[in-house]
Write a protein that holds these residues in place. Structure first.
Motif, PDB file in Angstrom:
ATOM      1  N   LEU A  16       0.947  -1.132   0.152  1.00  0.00           N
ATOM      2  CA  LEU A  16       0.119  -0.036   0.104  1.00  0.00           C
ATOM      3  C   LEU A  16       0.862   1.242  -0.125  1.00  0.00           C
ATOM      4  N   THR A  17       1.950   1.462   0.827  1.00  0.00           N
ATOM      5  CA  THR A  17       2.873   2.385   0.939  1.00  0.00           C
ATOM      6  C   THR A  17       3.557   2.434  -0.458  1.00  0.00           C
ATOM      7  N   LYS A  18       3.955   1.501  -1.008  1.00  0.00           N
ATOM      8  CA  LYS A  18       4.625   1.687  -2.484  1.00  0.00           C
ATOM      9  C   LYS A  18       3.671   2.109  -3.224  1.00  0.00           C
ATOM     10  N   ALA A  19       2.355   1.547  -3.318  1.00  0.00           N
ATOM     11  CA  ALA A  19       1.444   2.086  -4.616  1.00  0.00           C
ATOM     12  C   ALA A  19       1.081   3.484  -4.268  1.00  0.00           C
ATOM     13  N   LEU A  20       0.615   3.705  -2.914  1.00  0.00           N
ATOM     14  CA  LEU A  20       0.096   4.978  -2.697  1.00  0.00           C
ATOM     15  C   LEU A  20       0.616   5.952  -1.710  1.00  0.00           C
ATOM     16  N   GLY A  21       1.773   5.854  -1.283  1.00  0.00           N
ATOM     17  CA  GLY A  21       2.396   6.464  -0.492  1.00  0.00           C
ATOM     18  C   GLY A  21       2.507   8.096  -1.038  1.00  0.00           C
ATOM     19  N   TRP A  22       2.863   8.069  -2.405  1.00  0.00           N
ATOM     20  CA  TRP A  22       3.020   9.536  -3.039  1.00  0.00           C
ATOM     21  C   TRP A  22       1.871  10.139  -2.846  1.00  0.00           C
ATOM     22  N   THR A  23       0.495   9.728  -2.789  1.00  0.00           N
ATOM     23  CA  THR A  23      -0.610  10.272  -2.488  1.00  0.00           C
ATOM     24  C   THR A  23      -0.580  11.069  -1.155  1.00  0.00           C
ATOM     25  N   GLY A 117       0.694 -10.482   0.858  1.00  0.00           N
ATOM     26  CA  GLY A 117       1.134  -9.132   1.391  1.00  0.00           C
ATOM     27  C   GLY A 117       2.215  -8.316   0.146  1.00  0.00           C
ATOM     28  N   ASN A 118       2.125  -8.863  -1.022  1.00  0.00           N
ATOM     29  CA  ASN A 118       2.799  -8.226  -2.148  1.00  0.00           C
ATOM     30  C   ASN A 118       2.321  -7.154  -3.078  1.00  0.00           C
ATOM     31  N   ARG A 119       0.903  -7.306  -3.160  1.00  0.00           N
ATOM     32  CA  ARG A 119       0.399  -6.284  -3.926  1.00  0.00           C
ATOM     33  C   ARG A 119      -1.033  -6.081  -3.299  1.00  0.00           C
ATOM     34  N   VAL A 120      -1.812  -5.010  -3.454  1.00  0.00           N
ATOM     35  CA  VAL A 120      -3.006  -4.526  -3.102  1.00  0.00           C
ATOM     36  C   VAL A 120      -4.184  -5.018  -4.244  1.00  0.00           C
ATOM     37  N   PRO A 121      -4.896  -5.790  -3.760  1.00  0.00           N
ATOM     38  CA  PRO A 121      -6.034  -6.575  -4.509  1.00  0.00           C
ATOM     39  C   PRO A 121      -7.401  -5.793  -4.506  1.00  0.00           C
TER      40      PRO A 121
END
Length: 588
Positions: A16-23, A117-121
C-alpha cells in the motif's frame, strides 16, 4: 486459514505504501502515517468483507466462503491453486459456465492475494458499473472508499506501480451496448500499464476471450471428488451425506452431466433433501426449486413451512415472481434498487389483479424464497439462470397466441434477443411445441428460402462477405440484401459456427480476433462499430485459394443438408402434436 482484518492491515502495509505513498506525501503532509494506518484498516475490512457472501443454500445470512469453498481446479494447471500466481502472472480471463463458482473463486483469489502481502488487490463486480461510467472512474471510486483523497486523476500512477492487481468479476453480465466500450478501455490499460495484472471472469463466448491481451483459463468441471467435498461442507449429518453421495453415483448420465458445477450440486442437495427424489433434467431442478425454497422442508429430518409476510399462497407468489423475472429480464436487470423492485412488483400485482403489499412480497422474495437477495441498498438475483428459468416459465404458461406474439417480437428485436436469450433454452424444454412452431421453424424456413437451400445445393458461400480490418481483426457479413427478418442473431447454430470459427481460422488464424456484424439488413446507426461500410467488404473468394474455397463450399453444403433435415424433424414433431385419433366407435 482465515486471517483477521488487523493481520491483513499489517500484511498490506508495504504494498500500500509503495503504491499509494505518494498520495499521502503530496496531499496529507504531516499526517501521513496516521492516514496510512486508517486507510489500511479500511482496506483490510473491505477485503475481509469480500469473502462474506450470501448463498442460495444459506439464504439471507452472509457467511465466510471458507465454510463451503471447495478448491477450484483450472484446466492445464496441475498444481493446487492457493493464489493467482499459481495460474499465471499475466492478465488472464477465468472462463466458467453458469454456476461454476467464478465469483466465489475470484473472491477467494482476492483474499489470498491480500494474505501474500505483495500487492494491493481490488475486487470489483462489473455489473455495478453505472450507465456511461468508465471502468477507471469506478475503480477510482472503489479505492476512494478507503482513501478519501484518492481520485481518478491518481489512477495512472497507481496502475503504473505494479503494486495493484484488479479482479474484475462478471464480464458476461455487462449490458450488450456497454461491452465494446469497456473492452476498448481494458485493452488500453493492457497497453499503458503492463505491470498491472488484470483477472477477469466471464462465461464462454464473451467478447473478452477474443482479446489478444488475455490468456484464457477454463475452470474445470466438478468431479465426484469435488461433489463429495461440497456435500460434506453443506450437510451436517453423516448419514444424509452418504445418501446424497450414493444418489449421485446411482443417477443417470444426464444428471451426472448436470452436476458439474457448485450451483447444480447445491440445488441437487436442496431438492433431494426436500423431495427424496432425483430430478431427471436441469428443467426439473428448477421446476421444483421455488416450492423447495419456500417450504424449506427436509424429509431427512423434521421440517417446517416458513411463514410468508404476504398473504399469498405459494402458487400466487410464484406467479408474481415469474412475471417479475419477465419484466426485469426484458430490461436486462439483475440488480435493482429498493424503489425499482417495489415498482415492478406493483406492476405484477396489478397485472395479476392481486391486492397485496409489494413491500411484503419483496421481503418474501428476499428472506423466504431467497432467490432475490438484499445486497447493501440493492436487491440482486442469486444467479442469472434463476431469472432465465422463471422468465421462461412465465412465457410457457401463456396461451398459444400470446407465445406466438412473443416469438414474433423476439425474431425481429435484437435487443430483446440479447437480453433474454438464456431463457430460450428453457422454453425449448417447458414449451417445446410453441418453441418449434413459432420460433425454430420460421427461422429455418427463412434461411432455406433466401439461400435456396436444397439437397447438396445452396447459395451460402456466394453470400459470404469479408472485411479484413487489420492482421488481427475481421468483420464477417452473411449478406441477405435486407430480406431476412430474423437477422444474424437467430441464425441456425451451424451457420453461426461457420462464421465465428471456421472462416476466422481460414482467413486470419486461430489466435486472432474477429467482429461479426451479422446480415446486410443491420441498422448500422445502432451498431457500436460506426466504421462499418458495405463497400469495404469483398467476396469470400478474394481471401481463399481454390483448395480452401472448395473446402468451405463442401462445409456449407453439409450445413444446408443439416438444415433441411432439421426442418423435416421439426415439422414431424409439430404434426405429431397436432394429430389426435378419435375412434368414433367408442362414442356409439
Amino acid at each position: 486459514m482465515v486471517v483477521t482484518a488487523a493481520v491483513l492491515a499489517t500484511l498490506l502495509k508495504d504494498p500500500l505504501t509503495k503504491a499509494l505513498g505518494w498520495t499521502f506525501s503530496e496531499a496529507l503532509k504531516g499526517t501521513r502515517n496516521q492516514k496510512i494506518e486508517k486507510s489500511l484498516e479500511s482496506l483490510s475490512k473491505k477485503i475481509t468483507d469480500v469473502i462474506k457472501v450470501k448463498t442460495i443454500y444459506q439464504g439471507a445470512k452472509s457467511i465466510n466462503l471458507n465454510e463451503f469453498y471447495v478448491p477450484t481446479r483450472v484446466n492445464d494447471v496441475e498444481i493446487g491453486i492457493e493464489h493467482i500466481l499459481n495460474i499465471d502472472g499475466s492478465s488472464i480471463v477465468l472462463e466458467g459456465t453458469v454456476g461454476q463458482g467464478k465469483s466465489i473463486f475470484m473472491r477467494y483469489l482476492t483474499y489470498q492475494e491480500a494474505r501474500q502481502g505483495n500487492r494491493v488487490p481490488i475486487f470489483f463486480e462489473l455489473r455495478r458499473l453505472e450507465d456511461n461510467q468508465s471502468l477507471e472512474e469506478a475503480i477510482s471510486l472503489t479505492i476512494n472508499n478507503w482513501i478519501h483523497l484518492f481520485s481518478k486523476e491518481h489512477f495512472v500512477k497507481v496502475a503504473e506501480s505494479g503494486n495493484l492487481v484488479l479482479f474484475l468479476d462478471g464480464f458476461d453480465e455487462l449490458p450488450h451496448e456497454t461491452v465494446k466500450r469497456l473492452l476498448n478501455e481494458i485493452e488500453g490499460w493492457c497497453e499503458r500499464y503492463p505491470e498491472m495484472q488484470l483477472i477477469i471472469s466471464a462465461r464462454p463466448e464473451s467478447e473478452i476471450q477474443k482479446s489478444n491481451y488475455f490468456k484464457v483459463y477454463k475452470l474445470s468441471s466438478y468431479r465426484f471428488h469435488e461433489q463429495s467435498k461440497l456435500i460434506d461442507k453443506l450437510v451436517e449429518e453423516e448419514k444424509s451425506r452418504e445418501i446424497l453421495k450414493q444418489a449421485i453415483k446411482r443417477s443417470n448420465h444426464e444428471i451426472k452431466e448436470l452436476l458439474t458445477t457448485p450451483l447444480m450440486v447445491t440445488l441437487f442437495v436442496m431438492t433431494y433433501r426436500a423431495l427424496s427424489d432425483i430430478p431427471e433434467s436441469q428443467t426439473e431442478f428448477y421446476k421444483a426449486l421455488f416450492s423447495v425454497l419456500t417450504s424449506r422442508h427436509d424429509k431427512t429430518k423434521p421440517g417446517y413451512k416458513r411463514e410468508l409476510s404476504c398473504n399469498l399462497n405459494e402458487s400466487q407468489l410464484q406467479g408474481v415472481f415469474e412475471e417479475f423475472c419477465y419484466l426485469t429480464g426484458n430490461k436486462d436487470k439483475l440488480i435493482l434498487s429498493y424503489s425499482e423492485a417495489i415498482e415492478i412488483i406493483k406492476k405484477c400485482l396489478v397485472n395479476q389483479k392481486i391486492e397485496n403489499s409489494p413491500e411484503d412480497v419483496l421481503e418474501d422474495f428476499s428472506k423466504v424464497v431467497c432467490l432475490l437477495l438484499k445486497d447493501g441498498l440493492n436487491y440482486s438475483f442469486v444467479h442469472k439462470s434463476i431469472q432465465e428459468y422463471f422468465y421462461a416459465s412465465f412465457i410457457s404458461k401463456k396461451p398459444e397466441r400470446a407465445q406466438e406474439r412473443f416469438y414474433s417480437e423476439y425474431l425481429k428485436n435484437m435487443r430483446l434477443f440479447y437480453n433474454t436469450k438464456g431463457s430460450i433454452h428453457f422454453l425449448k424444454e417447458t414449451s417445446r411445441y410453441n418453441y418449434y412452431k413459432y420460433f425454430l421453424l420460421p427461422v429455418v424456413e427463412e434461411y432455406i428460402k433466401f439461400y435456396q437451400i436444397k439437397e447438396n445445393s445452396n447459395t451460402l458461400t456466394s453470400n459470404l462477405l469479408i472485411n479484413k480490418i487489420s492482421e488481427n481483426e475481421l468483420q464477417i457479413l452473411l449478406d441477405d440484401k435486407g430480406e431476412i427478418q430474423s437477422g444474424f442473431f437467430c441464425a441456425p447454430m451451424r451457420i453461426e459456427n461457420l462464421l465465428g470459427k471456421y472462416i476466422k481460422e481460414m482467413v486470419i488464424g486461430d489466435n486472432q480476433r474477429f467482429i461479426s456484424l451479422g446480415y446486410g439488413r443491420v441498422d448500422i446507426n445502432n451498431m457500436s462499430d460506426k466504421h462499418f461500410k458495405i463497400e469495404d467488404f469483398r467476396k469470400i473468394e478474394y481471401f481463399l485459394d481454390e483448395t480452401s474455397l472448395e473446402k468451405l463450399t463442401k462445409e456449407t453444403l453439409e450445413i444446408g443438408n443439416e438444415i433441411m433435415n432439421d426442418r423435416e424433424e421439426i415439422i414431424k414433431y409439430i404434426n405429431q402434436q397436432d394429430d389426435i385419433d378419435i375412434d368414433v366407435s367408442d362414442l356409439m
